[in-house]
Design an enzyme around this catalytic site. Sequence first.
Site, PDB file in Angstrom:
ATOM      1  N   THR A  48       0.914  -1.054  -0.035  1.00  0.00           N
ATOM      2  CA  THR A  48      -0.067   0.050   0.112  1.00  0.00           C
ATOM      3  C   THR A  48       1.055   1.277   0.181  1.00  0.00           C
ATOM      4  OG1 THR A  48      -1.726   1.154   1.270  1.00  0.00           O
ATOM      5  CG2 THR A  48      -0.396  -0.151   2.559  1.00  0.00           C
ATOM      6  N   GLU A  49       0.498   2.107  -0.700  1.00  0.00           N
ATOM      7  CA  GLU A  49       1.473   3.243  -1.233  1.00  0.00           C
ATOM      8  C   GLU A  49       1.546   4.279   0.192  1.00  0.00           C
ATOM      9  OE1 GLU A  49      -1.119   6.535  -3.282  1.00  0.00           O
ATOM     10  OE2 GLU A  49      -1.281   4.690  -4.332  1.00  0.00           O
ATOM     11  N   ASN A  50       0.903   4.135   1.226  1.00  0.00           N
ATOM     12  CA  ASN A  50       1.152   4.743   2.350  1.00  0.00           C
ATOM     13  C   ASN A  50       2.067   4.350   3.237  1.00  0.00           C
ATOM     14  OD1 ASN A  50      -1.012   3.168   2.860  1.00  0.00           O
ATOM     15  ND2 ASN A  50      -1.324   4.046   4.575  1.00  0.00           N
ATOM     16  N   SER A  90       7.957   3.957  -0.376  1.00  0.00           N
ATOM     17  CA  SER A  90       6.949   3.409  -1.188  1.00  0.00           C
ATOM     18  C   SER A  90       6.970   3.939  -2.432  1.00  0.00           C
ATOM     19  CB  SER A  90       5.750   3.628  -0.228  1.00  0.00           C
ATOM     20  OG  SER A  90       4.626   2.965  -0.835  1.00  0.00           O
TER      21      SER A  90
END
Length: 214
Positions: A48-50, A90
């Site tokens: 997940t990009e966070n 990320s």
Amino acid sequence: MSSKLTRDQIAARVAQDIPEGAYVNLGIGLPTLVANYLPTDRDIILHTENGMLGMGPAPAKGEEDYDLINAGKQPVTELPGCSFFHHADSFAMMRGGHLDICVLGAFQVSQHGDLANWHTGAPDAIPAVGGAMDLAIGAKDVFVMMELLTRDGQSKLVAECTYPLTGVRCVSRVYTDVAVFDIRNGEVKVIDMFGDITADELLRLTGLPLKFAQ
């Protein structure tokens, strides 16, 4: 047209095609449902990009931890071996070609694999690109989940996108409520159909020169 897949059924169909050992990002919205249907006998690593690798499915009701969320601010779970990292790291993973698959929603996908999913161009619409451009270009394969038709009956799979583009020639497969389409070298091939949809109906709805798997 009847016997269309539900959104959960589309997510389950996407999950079938994610192979063992894949590193996968699930976009905000509809794609997050895929996490709940991944085969338990496959080792698939969700990003997940966070800033998390090893994201699990949605928690049971009452067990949510809102310090542990995905990019869409939905509570998620941790799988054994998960890791956390800075947002910049990320995005380096996303931009550096380290993800095997990303699953995104879309307003439109063209027959060439162009993706439009961040803005409808409407003057009152709120643009929301997020990390979609980075994912669309950085992932090795881009899967799109969407219903085939808009609310007014227009196909979202089109000859040319009329909305602002997120990425050019980046989409490799489109999963809809009536069929699955492969996009390679400007050719759109139907590889799966659901319910009572027919080839003639798909040709009429999309207006595209579709090919059909044998």
